[in-house]
Motif scaffolding. Structure first.
Motif, PDB file in Angstrom:
ATOM      1  N   ALA A   1       0.681  -1.369  -0.086  1.00  0.00           N
ATOM      2  CA  ALA A   1       0.079   0.206   0.559  1.00  0.00           C
ATOM      3  C   ALA A   1       0.898   1.139  -0.003  1.00  0.00           C
ATOM      4  CB  ALA A   1      -1.266   0.236   1.210  1.00  0.00           C
ATOM      5  N   ARG A   2       0.422   2.123  -0.811  1.00  0.00           N
ATOM      6  CA  ARG A   2       1.972   3.866  -1.510  1.00  0.00           C
ATOM      7  C   ARG A   2       0.305   4.263  -0.777  1.00  0.00           C
ATOM      8  NH1 ARG A   2       3.282   6.519  -6.345  1.00  0.00           N
ATOM      9  NH2 ARG A   2       4.903   7.043  -5.126  1.00  0.00           N
TER      10      ARG A   2
ATOM     11  N   ALA B   1      -9.136   7.135   9.251  1.00  0.00           N
ATOM     12  CA  ALA B   1      -9.794   8.327   9.499  1.00  0.00           C
ATOM     13  C   ALA B   1      -8.897   9.584   9.329  1.00  0.00           C
ATOM     14  CB  ALA B   1     -10.750   8.592  10.389  1.00  0.00           C
ATOM     15  N   GLN B   2      -7.169   9.030  10.394  1.00  0.00           N
ATOM     16  CA  GLN B   2      -6.587  10.156  10.498  1.00  0.00           C
ATOM     17  C   GLN B   2      -5.794  10.274   9.450  1.00  0.00           C
ATOM     18  OE1 GLN B   2      -4.234   8.609  14.006  1.00  0.00           O
ATOM     19  NE2 GLN B   2      -5.253   9.485  15.209  1.00  0.00           N
ATOM     20  N   LEU B   3      -5.436   9.636   7.829  1.00  0.00           N
ATOM     21  CA  LEU B   3      -4.614   9.293   7.097  1.00  0.00           C
ATOM     22  C   LEU B   3      -4.856  10.760   5.988  1.00  0.00           C
ATOM     23  CD1 LEU B   3      -2.706   6.613   6.780  1.00  0.00           C
ATOM     24  CD2 LEU B   3      -1.650   8.330   7.212  1.00  0.00           C
ATOM     25  N   ALA B   4      -6.362  10.421   6.528  1.00  0.00           N
ATOM     26  CA  ALA B   4      -7.552  10.888   5.405  1.00  0.00           C
ATOM     27  C   ALA B   4      -6.693  12.106   5.155  1.00  0.00           C
ATOM     28  CB  ALA B   4      -8.512  10.483   5.951  1.00  0.00           C
ATOM     29  N   ALA B   5      -6.938  13.316   6.140  1.00  0.00           N
ATOM     30  CA  ALA B   5      -6.406  14.838   5.894  1.00  0.00           C
ATOM     31  C   ALA B   5      -5.439  15.140   6.102  1.00  0.00           C
ATOM     32  CB  ALA B   5      -7.208  14.765   7.311  1.00  0.00           C
ATOM     33  N   LEU B   6      -4.423  14.429   5.831  1.00  0.00           N
ATOM     34  CA  LEU B   6      -2.905  14.393   5.710  1.00  0.00           C
ATOM     35  C   LEU B   6      -2.420  13.831   4.051  1.00  0.00           C
ATOM     36  CD1 LEU B   6      -1.739  12.846   9.258  1.00  0.00           C
ATOM     37  CD2 LEU B   6      -2.840  15.304   8.810  1.00  0.00           C
TER      38      LEU B   6
ATOM     39  N   GLN C   1      -1.515  13.504  -0.266  1.00  0.00           N
ATOM     40  CA  GLN C   1      -2.370  13.779  -1.440  1.00  0.00           C
ATOM     41  C   GLN C   1      -3.256  13.516  -2.121  1.00  0.00           C
ATOM     42  OE1 GLN C   1       1.463  15.497  -3.931  1.00  0.00           O
ATOM     43  NE2 GLN C   1       2.296  15.201  -1.419  1.00  0.00           N
ATOM     44  N   GLY C   2      -4.592  13.167  -2.170  1.00  0.00           N
ATOM     45  CA  GLY C   2      -5.089  12.354  -3.085  1.00  0.00           C
ATOM     46  C   GLY C   2      -5.468  10.725  -1.976  1.00  0.00           C
ATOM     47  N   GLU C   3      -5.750   9.680  -2.934  1.00  0.00           N
ATOM     48  CA  GLU C   3      -6.076   8.901  -2.354  1.00  0.00           C
ATOM     49  C   GLU C   3      -4.991   7.812  -2.090  1.00  0.00           C
ATOM     50  OE1 GLU C   3      -9.824   7.078  -3.459  1.00  0.00           O
ATOM     51  OE2 GLU C   3     -10.905   8.373  -3.736  1.00  0.00           O
ATOM     52  N   GLY C   4      -4.775   7.292  -1.265  1.00  0.00           N
ATOM     53  CA  GLY C   4      -3.681   5.938  -1.157  1.00  0.00           C
ATOM     54  C   GLY C   4      -4.070   4.670  -2.673  1.00  0.00           C
TER      55      GLY C   4
END
Length: 107
Positions: free
Chosen positions: A14-15, A84-89, A91-94
């Motif tokens: 996962a990137r 949930a925490q990463l969503a706001a941090l 650039q785009g989707e993983g």
């Protein structure tokens, strides 16, 4: 191509790309996720990599005993919280990809 075997080991790569000013926070969340995931039953490997040339580029390399263990992982509170925490941090989707190991007797 063979059919998916739910009892076979699963590899996950996962990137994600963090926003430049959010790199330290994203790294900390991913590190916490790694530590907690390694404690899960069925987790054989869980590593977080950071690109040497682009520190915003993080990749997880995971090895799960089987699909059931991976599915259970996706439902854990620590995974749900990290997503949930990463969503706001980010650039785009993983980008998440699922793999099986190719062996000599099973191409």
């Amino acid at each position: 191509m063979t059919a998916l075997n739910s009892s076979a080991p699963v590899r996950v790569v996962a990137r994600v790309l963090a926003q430049p000013d959010k790199i330290p926070m994203a790294g900390k969340i991913l590190q916490t996720l790694m530590i907690q995931s390694r404690r899960e039953s069925g987790c054989l490997q869980y590593d977080v990599l950071q690109n040497r040339d682009d520190p915003a580029d993080f990749t997880t390399v995971e090895h799960w005993q089987d699909q059931t263990c991976l599915d259970r992982h996706f439902q854990t509170p620590h995974f749900q919280t990290a997503v949930a925490q990463l969503a706001a941090l980010l650039q785009g989707e993983g980008d998440i990809r699922f793999y099986r190991l190719i062996e000599e007797n099973n191409p």
